[in-house]
Design a protein around this motif. Structure first.
Motif, PDB file in Angstrom:
ATOM      1  N   ARG A 260       0.833  -1.209   0.000  1.00  0.00           N
ATOM      2  CA  ARG A 260       0.000   0.000   0.000  1.00  0.00           C
ATOM      3  C   ARG A 260       0.862   1.251   0.000  1.00  0.00           C
ATOM      4  O   ARG A 260       0.367   2.360  -0.141  1.00  0.00           O
ATOM      5  CB  ARG A 260      -0.963  -0.011   1.170  1.00  0.00           C
ATOM      6  N   TYR A 261       2.171   1.098   0.176  1.00  0.00           N
ATOM      7  CA  TYR A 261       3.047   2.260   0.294  1.00  0.00           C
ATOM      8  C   TYR A 261       3.526   2.808  -1.041  1.00  0.00           C
ATOM      9  O   TYR A 261       4.411   3.637  -1.079  1.00  0.00           O
ATOM     10  CB  TYR A 261       4.206   1.951   1.240  1.00  0.00           C
ATOM     11  N   GLY A 262       2.900   2.365  -2.126  1.00  0.00           N
ATOM     12  CA  GLY A 262       3.142   2.990  -3.416  1.00  0.00           C
ATOM     13  C   GLY A 262       2.350   4.282  -3.526  1.00  0.00           C
ATOM     14  O   GLY A 262       2.722   5.205  -4.247  1.00  0.00           O
ATOM     15  N   THR A 263       1.240   4.341  -2.781  1.00  0.00           N
ATOM     16  CA  THR A 263       0.383   5.523  -2.818  1.00  0.00           C
ATOM     17  C   THR A 263       0.230   6.182  -1.456  1.00  0.00           C
ATOM     18  O   THR A 263      -0.097   7.353  -1.375  1.00  0.00           O
ATOM     19  CB  THR A 263      -1.022   5.162  -3.351  1.00  0.00           C
ATOM     20  N   GLU A 264       0.443   5.430  -0.389  1.00  0.00           N
ATOM     21  CA  GLU A 264       0.358   5.987   0.961  1.00  0.00           C
ATOM     22  C   GLU A 264       1.756   6.283   1.472  1.00  0.00           C
ATOM     23  O   GLU A 264       2.666   5.482   1.309  1.00  0.00           O
ATOM     24  CB  GLU A 264      -0.310   4.987   1.913  1.00  0.00           C
ATOM     25  N   LEU A 265       1.895   7.421   2.114  1.00  0.00           N
ATOM     26  CA  LEU A 265       3.167   7.814   2.697  1.00  0.00           C
ATOM     27  C   LEU A 265       3.387   7.043   3.991  1.00  0.00           C
ATOM     28  O   LEU A 265       2.504   6.976   4.837  1.00  0.00           O
ATOM     29  CB  LEU A 265       3.134   9.317   2.984  1.00  0.00           C
ATOM     30  N   LEU A 266       4.546   6.441   4.126  1.00  0.00           N
ATOM     31  CA  LEU A 266       4.900   5.731   5.346  1.00  0.00           C
ATOM     32  C   LEU A 266       5.878   6.604   6.125  1.00  0.00           C
ATOM     33  O   LEU A 266       6.879   7.066   5.572  1.00  0.00           O
ATOM     34  CB  LEU A 266       5.536   4.381   5.013  1.00  0.00           C
ATOM     35  N   ARG A 267       5.575   6.837   7.399  1.00  0.00           N
ATOM     36  CA  ARG A 267       6.456   7.620   8.277  1.00  0.00           C
ATOM     37  C   ARG A 267       6.994   6.688   9.350  1.00  0.00           C
ATOM     38  O   ARG A 267       6.213   6.071  10.081  1.00  0.00           O
ATOM     39  CB  ARG A 267       5.688   8.773   8.905  1.00  0.00           C
ATOM     40  N   VAL A 268       8.325   6.613   9.429  1.00  0.00           N
ATOM     41  CA  VAL A 268       8.974   5.713  10.379  1.00  0.00           C
ATOM     42  C   VAL A 268      10.283   6.331  10.881  1.00  0.00           C
ATOM     43  O   VAL A 268      10.836   7.222  10.246  1.00  0.00           O
ATOM     44  CB  VAL A 268       9.288   4.335   9.750  1.00  0.00           C
ATOM     45  N   PRO A 269      10.792   5.817  11.995  1.00  0.00           N
ATOM     46  CA  PRO A 269      12.123   6.242  12.426  1.00  0.00           C
ATOM     47  C   PRO A 269      13.191   5.533  11.585  1.00  0.00           C
ATOM     48  O   PRO A 269      12.956   4.456  11.045  1.00  0.00           O
ATOM     49  CB  PRO A 269      12.184   5.796  13.889  1.00  0.00           C
ATOM     50  N   ALA A 270      14.344   6.148  11.493  1.00  0.00           N
ATOM     51  CA  ALA A 270      15.487   5.563  10.788  1.00  0.00           C
ATOM     52  C   ALA A 270      16.754   5.950  11.536  1.00  0.00           C
ATOM     53  O   ALA A 270      16.733   6.807  12.410  1.00  0.00           O
ATOM     54  CB  ALA A 270      15.536   6.064   9.347  1.00  0.00           C
ATOM     55  N   LEU A 271      17.848   5.291  11.165  1.00  0.00           N
ATOM     56  CA  LEU A 271      19.121   5.546  11.825  1.00  0.00           C
ATOM     57  C   LEU A 271      20.103   6.264  10.924  1.00  0.00           C
ATOM     58  O   LEU A 271      20.242   5.927   9.753  1.00  0.00           O
ATOM     59  CB  LEU A 271      19.784   4.220  12.228  1.00  0.00           C
TER      60      LEU A 271
END
Length: 142
Positions: free
Chosen positions: A76-87
């Protein structure tokens, strides 16, 4: 070259991080924006697992989703923005937002994933400060 666009030049010039990983999650493309965002040089990132930039506490969830996407060919993340932590390389946490595109072989199977990533750490901190301020004001008035 596609429609007059040199894809390598595009990936190098764009301001957002472009990260491509293969079906196993090894990094195969790491553009200059990814270098700036995460602190790892191209040579440090290529061939490495995406764990390079995924916080330990997020890894199981990430790999469960990654494997499901490889198996089903759907996200679903082709059209929905995914917000996550990263390092970041130096160990500090970033807040990133991204979308993905699936890469497919001639037979239609998913062979990799392209992620277009933006650093939203400053926005995240601003929103957090605003939420705190609103809570303080609500508590003072009530």
């Amino acid at each position: 070259m596609t429609a007059g666009i040199d894809i390598d030049q595009f990936v190098t010039a764009i301001g957002d991080a472009i990260i491509v990983s293969d079906a196993k999650g090894a990094i195969t493309v790491w553009n200059p924006a990814a270098e700036r965002m995460f602190g790892f040089g191209r040579d440090e990132a290529l061939g490495q697992s995406l764990d390079l930039i995924i916080p330990v506490r997020q890894r199981q969830r990430h790999w469960d989703g990654y494997e499901k996407t490889m198996r089903t060919g759907e996200t679903r993340y082709g059209t929905e923005l995914l917000r996550v932590p990263a390092l970041h390389k130096d160990g500090h946490t970033l807040s990133i937002a991204f979308t993905v595109a699936l890469l497919r072989g001639a037979d239609g199977t998913v062979t990799g994933i392209v992620a277009v990533v933006r650093d939203e750490t400053a926005r995240w901190h601003e929103e957090r400060a605003l939420r705190r301020r609103v809570a303080e004001l609500e508590s003072a008035s009530g």
